[in-house]
Design a protein around this motif. Structure first.
Motif, PDB file in Angstrom:
ATOM      1  N   VAL A  27       0.876  -1.159   0.000  1.00  0.00           N
ATOM      2  CA  VAL A  27       0.000   0.000   0.000  1.00  0.00           C
ATOM      3  C   VAL A  27       0.917   1.212   0.000  1.00  0.00           C
ATOM      4  O   VAL A  27       1.904   1.247   0.742  1.00  0.00           O
ATOM      5  CB  VAL A  27      -0.921   0.011   1.251  1.00  0.00           C
ATOM      6  CG1 VAL A  27      -1.868   1.191   1.216  1.00  0.00           C
ATOM      7  CG2 VAL A  27      -1.688  -1.288   1.350  1.00  0.00           C
ATOM      8  N   VAL A  28       0.630   2.194  -0.838  1.00  0.00           N
ATOM      9  CA  VAL A  28       1.536   3.328  -0.992  1.00  0.00           C
ATOM     10  C   VAL A  28       0.782   4.650  -0.851  1.00  0.00           C
ATOM     11  O   VAL A  28      -0.369   4.754  -1.253  1.00  0.00           O
ATOM     12  CB  VAL A  28       2.273   3.247  -2.355  1.00  0.00           C
ATOM     13  CG1 VAL A  28       1.313   3.387  -3.518  1.00  0.00           C
ATOM     14  CG2 VAL A  28       3.363   4.277  -2.464  1.00  0.00           C
ATOM     15  N   ARG A  29       1.457   5.620  -0.230  1.00  0.00           N
ATOM     16  CA  ARG A  29       0.972   7.005  -0.220  1.00  0.00           C
ATOM     17  C   ARG A  29       1.842   7.756  -1.221  1.00  0.00           C
ATOM     18  O   ARG A  29       3.043   7.901  -1.038  1.00  0.00           O
ATOM     19  CB  ARG A  29       1.111   7.648   1.154  1.00  0.00           C
ATOM     20  CG  ARG A  29       0.532   9.081   1.171  1.00  0.00           C
ATOM     21  CD  ARG A  29       0.814   9.802   2.449  1.00  0.00           C
ATOM     22  NE  ARG A  29       2.261  10.046   2.513  1.00  0.00           N
ATOM     23  CZ  ARG A  29       2.940  10.196   3.637  1.00  0.00           C
ATOM     24  NH1 ARG A  29       2.347  10.094   4.793  1.00  0.00           N
ATOM     25  NH2 ARG A  29       4.230  10.427   3.613  1.00  0.00           N
ATOM     26  N   THR A  30       1.219   8.223  -2.296  1.00  0.00           N
ATOM     27  CA  THR A  30       1.957   8.907  -3.347  1.00  0.00           C
ATOM     28  C   THR A  30       2.385  10.289  -2.868  1.00  0.00           C
ATOM     29  O   THR A  30       1.866  10.788  -1.856  1.00  0.00           O
ATOM     30  CB  THR A  30       1.092   9.045  -4.611  1.00  0.00           C
ATOM     31  OG1 THR A  30      -0.045   9.854  -4.300  1.00  0.00           O
ATOM     32  CG2 THR A  30       0.633   7.690  -5.128  1.00  0.00           C
ATOM     33  N   VAL A  37      -3.457   0.822  -3.481  1.00  0.00           N
ATOM     34  CA  VAL A  37      -2.758  -0.458  -3.521  1.00  0.00           C
ATOM     35  C   VAL A  37      -1.820  -0.428  -4.716  1.00  0.00           C
ATOM     36  O   VAL A  37      -2.214  -0.082  -5.821  1.00  0.00           O
ATOM     37  CB  VAL A  37      -3.752  -1.634  -3.645  1.00  0.00           C
ATOM     38  CG1 VAL A  37      -3.018  -2.954  -3.783  1.00  0.00           C
ATOM     39  CG2 VAL A  37      -4.667  -1.676  -2.445  1.00  0.00           C
ATOM     40  N   ASP A  38      -0.574  -0.784  -4.490  1.00  0.00           N
ATOM     41  CA  ASP A  38       0.446  -0.785  -5.540  1.00  0.00           C
ATOM     42  C   ASP A  38       0.635  -2.209  -6.042  1.00  0.00           C
ATOM     43  O   ASP A  38       1.289  -3.019  -5.407  1.00  0.00           O
ATOM     44  CB  ASP A  38       1.755  -0.222  -4.986  1.00  0.00           C
ATOM     45  CG  ASP A  38       2.849  -0.137  -6.021  1.00  0.00           C
ATOM     46  OD1 ASP A  38       2.560  -0.352  -7.214  1.00  0.00           O
ATOM     47  OD2 ASP A  38       3.985   0.157  -5.642  1.00  0.00           O
ATOM     48  N   THR A  40       2.198  -3.100  -8.812  1.00  0.00           N
ATOM     49  CA  THR A  40       3.505  -3.290  -9.440  1.00  0.00           C
ATOM     50  C   THR A  40       4.636  -3.323  -8.428  1.00  0.00           C
ATOM     51  O   THR A  40       5.687  -3.895  -8.686  1.00  0.00           O
ATOM     52  CB  THR A  40       3.790  -2.164 -10.442  1.00  0.00           C
ATOM     53  OG1 THR A  40       3.873  -0.925  -9.736  1.00  0.00           O
ATOM     54  CG2 THR A  40       2.715  -2.088 -11.502  1.00  0.00           C
ATOM     55  N   GLY A  41       4.457  -2.671  -7.283  1.00  0.00           N
ATOM     56  CA  GLY A  41       5.513  -2.595  -6.281  1.00  0.00           C
ATOM     57  C   GLY A  41       6.569  -1.568  -6.611  1.00  0.00           C
ATOM     58  O   GLY A  41       7.624  -1.535  -5.992  1.00  0.00           O
ATOM     59  N   LYS A  42       6.293  -0.701  -7.593  1.00  0.00           N
ATOM     60  CA  LYS A  42       7.302   0.253  -8.041  1.00  0.00           C
ATOM     61  C   LYS A  42       6.857   1.710  -8.001  1.00  0.00           C
ATOM     62  O   LYS A  42       7.613   2.583  -8.410  1.00  0.00           O
ATOM     63  CB  LYS A  42       7.718  -0.089  -9.473  1.00  0.00           C
ATOM     64  CG  LYS A  42       8.379  -1.440  -9.584  1.00  0.00           C
ATOM     65  CD  LYS A  42       8.813  -1.708 -10.984  1.00  0.00           C
ATOM     66  CE  LYS A  42       9.504  -3.061 -11.049  1.00  0.00           C
ATOM     67  NZ  LYS A  42      10.025  -3.341 -12.380  1.00  0.00           N
ATOM     68  N   LYS A  43       5.646   1.975  -7.540  1.00  0.00           N
ATOM     69  CA  LYS A  43       5.179   3.361  -7.499  1.00  0.00           C
ATOM     70  C   LYS A  43       5.974   4.143  -6.468  1.00  0.00           C
ATOM     71  O   LYS A  43       6.373   3.615  -5.435  1.00  0.00           O
ATOM     72  CB  LYS A  43       3.691   3.415  -7.174  1.00  0.00           C
ATOM     73  CG  LYS A  43       2.856   2.862  -8.292  1.00  0.00           C
ATOM     74  CD  LYS A  43       1.403   3.072  -8.038  1.00  0.00           C
ATOM     75  CE  LYS A  43       0.632   2.515  -9.226  1.00  0.00           C
ATOM     76  NZ  LYS A  43      -0.776   2.606  -9.076  1.00  0.00           N
ATOM     77  N   SER A  44       6.196   5.415  -6.768  1.00  0.00           N
ATOM     78  CA  SER A  44       6.961   6.236  -5.834  1.00  0.00           C
ATOM     79  C   SER A  44       6.074   6.667  -4.670  1.00  0.00           C
ATOM     80  O   SER A  44       4.879   6.850  -4.811  1.00  0.00           O
ATOM     81  CB  SER A  44       7.521   7.465  -6.547  1.00  0.00           C
ATOM     82  OG  SER A  44       6.471   8.303  -6.972  1.00  0.00           O
ATOM     83  N   GLY A  45       6.691   6.805  -3.521  1.00  0.00           N
ATOM     84  CA  GLY A  45       5.972   7.229  -2.333  1.00  0.00           C
ATOM     85  C   GLY A  45       6.286   6.355  -1.146  1.00  0.00           C
ATOM     86  O   GLY A  45       7.108   5.442  -1.203  1.00  0.00           O
TER      87      GLY A  45
END
Length: 94
Positions: A27-30, A37-38, A40-45
């Motif tokens: 889970v990512v906060r951009t 939910v990410d 790809t596992g590659k989103k920035s944040g």
């Protein structure tokens, strides 16, 4: 002699166990402040990881660990998206 590849480990926010990164839901906060939910596992944040188990999901929500990690409230849509990802990875046994 072949060199063995190192497997990156991450800690689940629900059960606090170290597990291989590929087994966990990210889970990512951009940078814009959006929480999602990410896949790809590659989103920035800022990222947090949860085991694909209902117990870890319940523990992370009940104790508000995700909210503490991201330092903001988690929208209900994000919690539903995490649950959908959980169901996709571990369908209920019949």
């Amino acid at each position: 002699m072949a060199r063995s590849k190192r497997v990156p480990l991450r800690q689940c926010v629900g059960c606090r166990e170290m597990k291989p990164k590929r087994e966990l839901i990210r889970v990512v906060r951009t940078p814009d402040g959006e929480i999602l939910v990410d896949h790809t596992g590659k989103k920035s944040g800022r990222g947090a990881y949860i085991c694909p188990s209902a117990d870890c999901m319940a523990a992370a929500i009940k104790t508000r660990k995700l909210e503490r990690v991201f330092e903001q409230n988690i929208p209900a849509e994000v919690i539903d998206a995490i649950r959908e990802e959980l169901m996709r990875r571990c369908p209920p046994k019949t």
